[in-house]
Structures are given as structure tokens and as C-alpha cells.
Motif scaffolding. Structure first.
Motif, short mmCIF file in Angstrom:
data_model
loop_
_atom_site.label_atom_id
_atom_site.label_comp_id
_atom_site.label_asym_id
_atom_site.label_seq_id
_atom_site.Cartn_x
_atom_site.Cartn_y
_atom_site.Cartn_z
N ASP A 250 -2.26 14.08 3.26
CA ASP A 250 -1.49 12.96 3.04
C ASP A 250 -0.14 13.44 2.36
O ASP A 250 0.88 12.68 2.18
CB ASP A 250 -2.20 11.76 2.09
N PRO B 155 -3.08 9.56 8.26
CA PRO B 155 -4.03 10.13 7.26
C PRO B 155 -5.06 9.26 6.53
O PRO B 155 -5.99 9.93 6.43
CB PRO B 155 -2.88 10.57 6.12
N MET B 156 -5.00 7.98 6.31
CA MET B 156 -5.94 7.13 5.87
C MET B 156 -6.92 7.07 6.96
O MET B 156 -8.26 7.19 6.49
CB MET B 156 -5.27 5.64 5.72
N ARG C 30 -13.66 11.52 -2.40
CA ARG C 30 -12.38 11.90 -1.78
C ARG C 30 -12.35 12.23 -0.41
O ARG C 30 -11.34 12.07 0.37
CB ARG C 30 -12.17 13.52 -2.51
N GLU C 31 -13.59 12.40 0.08
CA GLU C 31 -13.72 12.69 1.55
C GLU C 31 -14.19 11.46 2.29
O GLU C 31 -14.76 11.84 3.55
CB GLU C 31 -14.36 13.90 1.79
N LEU C 32 -14.32 10.22 1.75
CA LEU C 32 -14.72 9.09 2.58
C LEU C 32 -13.87 8.23 3.15
O LEU C 32 -12.72 7.99 2.61
CB LEU C 32 -15.71 8.45 1.41
N ASP C 33 -14.16 7.53 4.11
CA ASP C 33 -13.39 6.70 4.91
C ASP C 33 -13.28 5.25 4.10
O ASP C 33 -14.23 4.85 3.52
CB ASP C 33 -13.90 6.06 6.33
N PRO C 34 -12.22 4.73 3.97
CA PRO C 34 -12.09 3.50 3.53
C PRO C 34 -12.87 2.46 4.46
O PRO C 34 -12.98 2.63 5.60
CB PRO C 34 -10.42 2.80 3.69
N PRO C 35 -13.56 1.41 3.83
CA PRO C 35 -13.49 1.04 2.28
C PRO C 35 -14.43 1.85 1.34
O PRO C 35 -15.01 1.31 0.38
CB PRO C 35 -13.78 -0.31 2.42
N LYS D 156 -10.20 15.30 8.49
CA LYS D 156 -11.64 15.88 8.22
C LYS D 156 -12.66 14.86 8.61
O LYS D 156 -13.70 15.30 8.70
CB LYS D 156 -11.65 15.47 6.57
N ARG D 157 -12.24 13.71 9.43
CA ARG D 157 -13.14 13.08 9.96
C ARG D 157 -13.18 13.55 11.42
O ARG D 157 -12.24 13.22 12.28
CB ARG D 157 -12.52 11.36 9.97
N ARG E 5 -6.82 8.42 -2.90
CA ARG E 5 -5.48 7.80 -2.96
C ARG E 5 -5.69 6.76 -4.02
O ARG E 5 -6.61 6.43 -4.36
CB ARG E 5 -5.09 7.22 -1.73
N GLU F 103 -12.33 7.46 15.54
CA GLU F 103 -12.79 6.07 16.06
C GLU F 103 -11.79 5.55 16.93
O GLU F 103 -10.80 6.22 17.29
CB GLU F 103 -12.62 5.00 14.65
N LEU G 3 -8.53 10.76 7.64
CA LEU G 3 -8.90 11.44 6.24
C LEU G 3 -8.05 12.71 6.60
O LEU G 3 -8.51 13.81 6.51
CB LEU G 3 -10.28 11.84 6.38
N LEU H 21 -5.54 0.51 -4.56
CA LEU H 21 -5.02 -0.55 -4.75
C LEU H 21 -5.84 -1.86 -4.73
O LEU H 21 -6.01 -2.94 -5.37
CB LEU H 21 -3.69 -0.99 -4.01
N PHE H 22 -6.66 -1.74 -3.47
CA PHE H 22 -7.81 -2.87 -3.32
C PHE H 22 -8.67 -2.91 -4.47
O PHE H 22 -9.23 -3.81 -4.92
CB PHE H 22 -8.33 -2.94 -2.14
N VAL I 261 0.87 -1.16 -0.11
CA VAL I 261 0.23 0.13 0.06
C VAL I 261 0.99 1.25 -0.10
O VAL I 261 0.64 2.13 -0.59
CB VAL I 261 -0.94 0.08 1.28
N PHE J 187 -10.99 -4.50 9.48
CA PHE J 187 -10.85 -3.71 8.01
C PHE J 187 -10.75 -4.93 7.10
O PHE J 187 -11.11 -5.35 6.00
CB PHE J 187 -9.95 -2.78 7.96
#
Lengths: 444, 176
Positions: free
Chosen positions: A216, A209-210, B106-111, A278-279, B136, A283, A213, B139-140, A69, A342
Motif C-alpha cells: 500500500d 491494495p485493499m 495483517r494479511e487478512l481481507d477486509p472485514p 498476497k491474495r 491499515r 475475486e 492485499l 476506521l470502521f 477512508v 461489503f
């Protein structure tokens, strides 16, 4: 999911958690430091159960999943991943048994330590080959910053296991050398500072960042962490050589100052990432990670204070414990709490995504319950650190019992999420969804 | 049609901040031939009109008070889904039609970016394209697109996000 999901990562995680539970049980029962001396074989059993069994297996499993990744390339030589795990597990068992032999707990003529000195480097070397080849594949483009941290971490891992193998041969009487003073400090600094911490920082630059949000892009502060961190490691490696050559002793303090500078810039980055996310609603994994970061910075404050007041010897156990359990274990457990659900979600619902209604990843976890376990865990670590600093072994055992319970409960939560037990519709999954196995790769 | 419309109320999901798209697509999958879908939402779901239009449904929407909307999607004709319109003339050697819908994830959490993109792809007739803006390089998603046989082209945009255009392949039901 083909190459996007690393097939054996969950097996690495499972083995790592088993060793973590074993280490916590030893600590709660008063096995090893502080009941016996730092250099006693019993302490070596405990320390290597934590650093190799738990932290290194966790880190290897995480890298196998996340390096692709980080660099947007598939994992290379994936077939080496399982042999690597088997070498690491058998090598670690030999190492621990070898230490138990030194402690007089077992009687045997088997060459346990030489076997460990072969199997562990072999296992780590295989992991290094897989990860390094994946990173190498990025050429001619430049490695992204988080991946550069991982590359340095791998180099430090190689230094750590090379010195560790020499130690094992010395301890079994095969090498007539005395490496204890100089070799030991490099072994510890390369292992905890270079391999585990440098790699964790690199991975955190991508994960934070992932999951929050947050922006990055590569920042100046992150590059400063990178430069100061590398210089600190180099100075640390140069310090023993300087001592042997009878120099002024400048490299040791320089390493400490540079490490503190790196820590300062990392702090700036963390504040930036949390502030600019942004979140809005964090969590649990990102909330619990704050405990780990606080522990990391506490280590950064305690070390120089202890060094300047000449009490390093007295407090090194407490600082090492805080680094291993507050920072590295805290970060590891908190991120496992996100990564495992996840990956489970992807494994289970990947095939039907967009075709059938799917639950959210958050439906696989019960944060309200897990919040208690993380609070209990970090409270235990804080008490444990205080107990070691004030030399109260009884209180340390009690604190270890708290962290043991908390980790056990977090593991149960992970199993629950893998078994989809928090999902109301767990018994009627959409057609095409595949129920994940607990830790073996799925057939898909 | 003799079949009553399939009722789907996504207001509770929306009020909890959830994402009803996959639920809606699941309901569409479950419709009998010729059956309509009656959807209740907390806003007028205009992006959905495009998605459903591409699947051959006409939409009629009306406000039902409290800012809520009722939308009825009626199948326009049975053959609509299977016959792609002749693609537009190739522009500078590009034989892909213009994207007919765009997902901004663009502003959403994975997945979630992956889920929405796949849901949109699966709603396309064969040969049509859609685009997605993603936080980003996905890849998945690549892995899953490959598995399902869809083609894609993608690149980073100057603003830092990743834009992918996907052309729908023949639907492969179930697992691959």
C-alpha cells in the motif's frame, strides 16, 4: 454505523444505475449518436445521461464513502449530501429536458437550460464542499497520494460544470458567445480526463491494495502518474489559449505525450499491484476490473494512432465510447459488485460482529452467476467499439442490447446481495443484526 | 455437570479455507452455565486456549488421527469471568494491563481483521486488554469500538502496519 458508513451513498449509486439503464436503453433503441450527428441535441441527451447521470453520480457516491477512508478523517458537512443529490437530480432532469426541447421533442416555455445551469453547479459545488472540507481536515499533514488525485479531480469537476453552465446559457440564447470549439474541448477533457479518470485512478490506488492485499506504500511510478497527469491537464488547458494567441501549437501534442506517459506509469503500477498481491485467488471484482484496465490502455493506444493518421474525427466516437463504457463503466460496475455487498455486510452485521457467528461477505454474492454477466458486458463493449469504428449502426444497437442485458443482470445481483437473498440463513439473522434497506439510510 | 458438552465441528470450515473464530465465539455465547464445549479442528488451536482461558475455560486437547484435534473447554469456575485480576503495577504512568492476547490480522481481507479483533475484544473480561496488528488504520473498527464503549490506543508501526491496543468495557448485549 455512524459516520463510517456514508448514509446516502447507496442512494447515489441507485440513481446512477437508473441513469445507466436509461442510457443503455437509448443506445439499444438507436437514439442519439451514431444514428444522428455527434453534436445533435439527441446525442447531448445521451452523453449527459451517461456522464452526469451515471458516471458522476457514481463517482460522487463513491467519494462520499471512500474519501474518509483515504484520509482517515470523518466526512465533513454531511448534512449537505442529500441536498446535493436533490440538486443534481433535478438539475439533470432540467438539462435533459432542455436538450429534448432543442431537439423539438417537447414543447415548453420553461427556462429549462438556465435552471439546469443553476441546479447542476449547485449540486456539484455542494459535493465539492463536502469532499474538499474532508480533505482539508488532514492539514497540517500532507495529503496521501490517492487523495491528491481526488483533489485534482474535484478542481477539474469545477472547471467542467462551470463551462457546462456557460454552454447551457449560450444554448438558451442568454449569452451571446461562441464557445463551441475551444470551450468544448476543455469541457470534455476536464470532465472525462480530469474529473472522472483522474479521480478513478486515485481511488483505484487505495481500492486495489485493499481488495488484493497488495503493498500500500506510495511508489515512484504512482508519483510519476501524478506529475505527468497534472502536466497533461495543464497543457490541455493551455492549448486553446495558445491557439487564440496564434502560437506554434505545441501544447496540444505535449498534453498527448504527457497523458501517454502517465498511462504508461499507471500500467507499471497495475502490473506491480496485481503481481505482488498476497491474495492469490482473485475475486470477481478484481478479475472484471482487468477488462476495464485493458479498455483504458486500448484508448491510450487508439487515440495517438488516430491522431497521427489524421482519422481522429472518424474514430473519436469509438474511443469516447470505449473510455466511457470499457474503462469508466467497466471499473465502476466491477467495483460496485464488491463495494455494495461489503457495505451491506457492515450495515447488517456490524453490531453483532465478534459476538455472534456472522456469514462472510462473499456469502452475499454468487460470483459464478455474475461472472457470466461481466463476460457478456465486456464482450458487448468490444463489439460496440468495433461497430462504431467501422460505422455499422445496426451492430452497435445489437452490442448495446447485450450490454443492457448484462447491466440489468448485474443490478439484479446487487439487489439480491442487498436483500441477503444468497444467504442460506437470511430468515434467521442473529439477534442484533439489522436488515439493510435497499437504498435509503438505515435507522441505526 | 449433567449437561452434555456442546459439540462443534469446525473442520469443514477450515478445509474450505474459512475462518471459524466467530462461529466458535457464537457457540461459546450459546453455552448454558457450566456447560463444556467440545471442538473438532484440523489443528491444535493454541491461540484459542488463551481466548478461552481469559473467559474462564480450561482446555484439554488430544489428537484424534488424520492430524485432527479434539479440544474440550470446561468452565473452570463460575466467578472467573467477572473478577479481573488486579492489574499489574503501572509502568511509566500507564494504567493499562499488558495485552493478554494478540491478533495478527495483517494479511487478512477486509472485514476479517475487524471481525477477529472484535471477537477477541468481546472475549476479554472487563478492564483487560488485547492487541491487534492490522493492515491499515481501522476506521470502521474505531466506529464500532466507540459504539460498544471500548477504549483503544493505536499507532502505525515502522513496518507499515497499524497496532491497536483495546481495553474491554462492560459487555453491552445486543445492539447499542
Amino acid at each position: 454505523m455512524g459516520t463510517a458508513l456514508s448514509r446516502w451513498t447507496m442512494a447515489y449509486f441507485t440513481a446512477a444505475l437508473v441513469f445507466l439503464m436509461a442510457a443503455q436503453t437509448m443506445m439499444a433503441m438507436g437514439y442519439g449518436y451514431p444514428t444522428v450527428a455527434v453534436e445533435a441535441p439527441e446525442t447531448l441527451v445521451l452523453v449527459h445521461t451517461v456522464t452526469i447521470g451515471w458516471l458522476s453520480l457514481l463517482m460522487c457516491g463513491a467519494l462520499l464513502q471512500f474519501v474518509p477512508v483515504l484520509v482517515a478523517k470523518p466526512l465533513q458537512s454531511e448534512k449537505l449530501v442529500l441536498p446535493a443529490l436533490l440538486c443534481l437530480l433535478s438539475g439533470l432532469v432540467c438539462l435533459l429536458a432542455g436538450f429534448l426541447h432543442l431537439a423539438g421533442a417537447i414543447e415548453t416555455d420553461l427556462p429549462l437550460l438556465p435552471a439546469a445551469a443553476t441546479l447542476l453547479p449547485a449540486g456539484f459545488l455542494l459535493v465539492v464542499i463536502v469532499v474538499a472540507r474532508t480533505l482539508w481536515n488532514v492539514r497540517p499533514a500532507r495529503l496521501p497520494l490517492p487523495a491528491r488525485f481526488v483533489a485534482i479531480g474535484l478542481a477539474c469537476l469545477a472547471v467542467t460544470f462551470a463551462i457546462g453552465a456557460l454552454f447551457a446559457l449560450v444554448l438558451s440564447g442568454l449569452l451571446p458567445l461562441d464557445l463551441r470549439t475551444e470551450g468544448l474541448s476543455i469541457h470534455i477533457a476536464a470532465g472525462v480526463g480530469g474529473w472522472l479518470t483522474f479521480t478513478a485512478i486515485g481511488v483505484s490506488y487505495r481500492l486495489l491494495p485493499m481488495f488484493m492485499l497488495a503493498p500500500d506504500e506510495e511508489r515512484a511510478a504512482s508519483r510519476a502518474v501524478w506529475r505527468c497527469g497534472i502536466l497533461a491537464l495543464l497543457c490541455f488547458a493551455a492549448a486553446p489559449l495558445e491557439r487564440l494567441a496564434g502560437g506554434f501549437g505545441i501544447f496540444g501534442p505535449a498534453a498527448a505525450v504527457l497523458a501517454l506517459a502517465a498511462l504508461y506509469f499507471y500500467g507499471l503500477d497495475l502490473v506491480f499491484l496485481y503481481r505482488n498481491r498476497k491474495r492469490r485467488k482473485l475475486e470477481l471484482n478484481m478479475k472484471a476490473a482487468i477488462g476495464a484496465f485493458v479498455a483504458f490502455f486500448a484508448c491510450g493506444l487508439l487515440l495517438p494512432v488516430a491522431a497521427l493518421t489524421g482519422t481522429l474525427e472518424m474514430y473519436s466516437g469509438a474511443v469516447f465510447y470505449l473510455a466511457a463504457f470499457g474503462w469508466l463503466t467497466g471499473l465502476g460496475l466491477s467495483q460496485l459488485y464488491k463495494i455494495v455487498p461489503f457495505l451491506t455486510w457492515l450495515e447488517c452485521f456490524g453490531a453483532v460482529m465478534g459476538r455472534k457467528p456472522t456469514p462472510r461477505v462473499q456469502d452475499l454474492v454468487a460470483e459464478r452467476r455474475a461472472r457470466l454477466w461481466f463476460a457478456l458486458y465486456f464482450t458487448g463493449v468490444a463489439i460496440g467499439t468495433g461497430a462504431l469504428a467501422c460505422a455499422v449502426p445496426g451492430l452497435f444497437r445489437l452490442a448495446s442490447a447485450m450490454t443492457l442485458v448484462a447491466i440489468g443482470a448485474i443490478i439484479v445481483e446487487l439487489v439480491v446481495s442487498r436483500r441477503l437473498l444468497n444467504l442460506p440463513e437470511r430468515d434467521s439473522l442473529p439477534e442484533g443484526a439489522s436488515r439493510p434497506r435497499l437504498f435509503l439510510p438505515s435507522a441505526r | 455437570m449433567t449437561l452434555p458438552p456442546y459439540d462443534l465441528d469446525v473442520r469443514p470450515i477450515l478445509r474450505e479455507g474459512g475462518e471459524p473464530f466467530s462461529v466458535i465465539m457464537g457457540a461459546v455465547e450459546a453455552l448454558a452455565p457450566g456447560q463444556s464445549l467440545r471442538l473438532l479442528a484440523t489443528f491444535k488451536p493454541i491461540p484459542l486456549f488463551h481466548v478461552m482461558g481469559a473467559r474462564g475455560f480450561d482446555a484439554s486437547a488430544r489428537e484424534i488421527g488424520n492430524g485432527d484435534w479434539e479440544v474440550i473447554f470446561t468452565p473452570a469456575g463460575l466467578e472467573a469471568e467477572e473478577t479481573p485480576k488486579p492489574s499489574e503495577p503501572a509502568k511509566s504512568g500507564d494504567d493499562w494491563p499488558e495485552p493478554e492476547l494478540e491478533v495478527d490480522a495483517r494479511e487478512l481481507d477486509p472485514p476479517e481483521p475487524m471481525t477477529r479483533t472484535l471477537a477477541a475484544v468481546e472475549s476479554l473480561p472487563v478492564g483487560r486488554t488485547m492487541s491487534a496488528l492490522l493492515p491499515r488504520e481501522p476506521l470502521f473498527l474505531f466506529e464500532e469500538l466507540k459504539r460498544r464503549g471500548h477504549e483503544w490506543r493505536g499507532a502505525f508501526e515502522p513496518a507499515g502496519h497499524y497496532r491497536i491496543v483495546i481495553r474491554a468495557a462492560e459487555a453491552q448485549k445486543g445492539t447499542s
